[in-house]
Design a protein around this motif. Structure first.
Motif, short mmCIF file in Angstrom:
data_model
loop_
_atom_site.label_atom_id
_atom_site.label_comp_id
_atom_site.label_asym_id
_atom_site.label_seq_id
_atom_site.Cartn_x
_atom_site.Cartn_y
_atom_site.Cartn_z
N ILE A 1 31.00 70.80 115.37
CA ILE A 1 31.71 69.88 116.37
C ILE A 1 30.13 70.15 117.08
O ILE A 1 29.86 69.17 117.50
N ASP A 2 29.03 70.58 116.78
CA ASP A 2 28.14 70.14 117.26
C ASP A 2 27.97 68.64 117.21
O ASP A 2 26.68 67.77 116.91
N THR A 3 27.39 69.27 115.76
CA THR A 3 27.21 67.51 114.49
C THR A 3 28.02 66.55 114.99
O THR A 3 27.62 65.51 115.37
N ALA A 4 28.84 67.01 115.72
CA ALA A 4 30.26 65.41 115.59
C ALA A 4 29.12 65.27 116.88
O ALA A 4 30.12 63.61 117.40
N ALA A 5 29.30 66.00 118.07
CA ALA A 5 29.33 65.92 118.87
C ALA A 5 28.19 64.46 119.42
O ALA A 5 27.74 63.42 119.99
N ALA A 6 26.58 64.83 118.44
CA ALA A 6 26.09 64.46 118.18
C ALA A 6 25.40 63.17 117.27
O ALA A 6 25.57 62.17 117.53
N ALA A 7 26.85 62.96 116.90
CA ALA A 7 27.08 61.86 116.22
C ALA A 7 28.15 60.70 117.23
O ALA A 7 28.49 59.87 116.16
N ALA A 8 28.56 61.09 118.41
CA ALA A 8 29.60 60.04 118.82
C ALA A 8 30.60 60.36 118.95
O ALA A 8 31.39 59.32 118.75
N VAL A 9 31.18 61.24 117.63
CA VAL A 9 32.48 61.37 117.22
C VAL A 9 33.36 61.04 118.55
O VAL A 9 33.08 61.76 119.78
N ASN A 10 34.35 60.51 118.43
CA ASN A 10 35.31 60.60 119.87
C ASN A 10 37.49 60.86 119.52
O ASN A 10 37.45 60.94 120.32
N LEU A 11 37.08 61.52 118.76
CA LEU A 11 38.34 62.96 118.45
C LEU A 11 38.47 63.65 117.67
O LEU A 11 37.85 63.34 116.07
#
Ligand SMILES: NC(=O)c1ccc[n+]([C@@H]2O[C@H](COP(=O)([O-])OP(=O)(O)OC[C@H]3O[C@@H](n4cnc5c(N)ncnc54)[C@H](OP(=O)(O)O)[C@@H]3O)[C@@H](O)[C@H]2O)c1
Length: 416
Positions: free
Chosen positions: A87-97
């Motif tokens: 989740i943290d890595t996805a947030a940093a990568a601007a994942v949107n779903l």
């Protein structure tokens, strides 16, 4: 088109999410630890990102260019650390779903370790600010595979008393996950996924008896007896505690409710335990009556044999759950429940079929098989003879067999 990242892609649910997304024509990247295992289990069209939940750099690489992801991991004490790292890595990568697989009863502080872990991950996901959809699943039908050996011996042992639970087929969970990922829908309350009906272990034993053709009896265990048996199997203490607590909730009716999420999202009924058990009959000691379809041409030839035998279930087994049928003329049927109806209609004519496969083109896990056929039968309008040619697209399944994905005529059928 950006790829959708599927974590847990070699697992029960993730593997089927991969298939379901590909079936929708989407680009899929799978996070895997072991590329050899992935090559055995996943279709060739999938991009492979080698990585580990414990290695953030590998997660960041896997997420390059990704805007949607399916999040699942194995149950265990590392689960919170693993999933929150994604989740943290996805947030940093601007994942949107993020579509997260969770569990019914997920709650921070639950005495059941698994429910507490999922509660913490859900909380972390919400606080991360990444748009998400949480799928809270009821008990998986595939949990019954843990009982396979004793079922082969005719006994289904469980500390379930006479309680009921609406077990869900992992294939349905994957289908809903794929639908949500494909739609790009976000921001709903958690979706609670269940099977079509709540069933008791006595009823489960009856289904397994019918599918295996051998008598299977449900043997209720006392909770303490089951607890000792789990400890004696050498399972880790957290898992023993989790299973002990889960059966306590099951006996209390916690897993009984049925929701309409699966049928309303998928436009078809949720798969039954019988559907699931038929697909996993081999695990319960059933040897296929006829040779399996280990090559694309076998499927088409087997189609003729099964039509001639009037074997509806056997025919339905030749199709993937999301297959598309382009016959009878002018009619398109998507998905196994509808295909089953078309096949049932065909069999009412008591047809006799001859024909053969003419050509097979194969590339990796996909094949195109074309062939010719003649059918005689008696419809409502009287006796008929029909001839035609078909081109079927087939896909190799994780167990090595082939099933039809698209079944279509390549020239108009002549009927007399
Ligand atoms: N069983 C139930 O009744 C039930 C009910 C509700 C919710 N759930 C939840 O469903 C989830 C389990 O789903 P499932 O049955 O699909 O799981 P699964 O079959 O155990 O698959 C777990 C996946 O996670 C991967 N994985 C494990 N550790 C990893 C790591 N360190 N790095 C990268 N990948 C790793 C595994 O890869 P490898 O192939 O490399 O091991 C595998 O692909 C759990 O969260 C569980 O709580 C289960």
């Amino acid at each position: 088109m950006n790829p959708i990242l599927v974590t847990g892609a070699t697992g029960n649910v993730g593997r089927q999410v991969v298939h379901q997304l590909l079936a929708r024509g989407l680009r899929v990247r799978a996070l895997v630890r072991d590329p050899d295992r992935a090559a055995q289990l996943l279709p060739v069209e999938v991009e492979i990102a080698i990585g580990d939940f414990a290695d953030r750099d590998s997660l960041a690489s896997a997420l390059i260019g990704v805007d949607r992801l399916f999040l699942t991991s194995a149950n265990g004490p590392d689960q919170v650390a693993h999933e929150t790292a994604v989740i943290d890595t996805a947030a940093a990568a601007a994942v949107n779903l993020i579509v997260k697989l969770s569990t019914l009863g997920a709650e921070v502080g639950s005495p059941l370790p698994g429910l507490d872990w999922h509660g913490r991950i859900e909380q972390h996901l919400q606080r991360s600010g990444v748009p998400s959809v949480v799928l809270r699943s009821n008990l998986f039908m595939s949990n019954l595979l843990a009982n396979a050996d004793s079922v082969v011996g005719g006994r289904l042992l469980a500390p379930a008393a006479h309680a009921r639970a609406s077990f869900v087929d992992p294939a349905d969970i994957a289908a809903v996950a794929a639908a949500v990922l494909a739609d790009g829908q976000r921001g709903t309350d958690p979706l609670v996924l269940t099977g079509p009906t709540a069933i008791s272990y006595t009823e489960i034993a009856a289904v397994l008896s019918a599918v295996t053709g051998r008598r299977v009896d449900y043997v209720p265990l006392a909770p303490d007896q089951a607890h000792e048996a789990l400890l004696a199997q050498g399972l880790p203490p957290w898992l023993v505690a989790h299973l002990h607590g889960a059966f306590r909730l099951l006996r209390a009716g916690t897993f009984e409710a049925v929701t309409d999420v699966v049928p309303s999202r998928l436009g078809r009924p949720a798969r039954t335990l019988a559907d699931w058990a038929e697909d996993h009959a081999a695990a319960f000691g059933v040897t296929p009556a006829a040779p399996g379809h280990a090559a694309p041409a076998d499927v088409a030839r087997r189609f003729l044999d099964l039509v001639n035998a009037g074997d509806l279930e056997g025919l339905a087994h030749l199709y993937e759950p999301t297959a598309v049928l382009h016959w009878p003329a002018g009619q398109v049927t998507e998905g196994l429940p509808g295909i089953r109806e078309v096949l049932a209609q065909l069999l009412t004519a008591r047809p006799t079929m001859t024909g053969d496969v003419d050509h097979v083109l194969q590339s990796g896990n996909l094949a195109l098989a074309s062939g010719h056929w003649t059918m005689t039968g008696t419809s409502a309008d009287g006796p008929f003879t029909a001839t035609g040619r078909t081109a079927d697209v087939l896909r190799r399944q994780p167990d090595g067999t082939w099933r039809m994905v698209i079944d279509s005529p390549i020239e108009p059928t002549a009927t007399a």
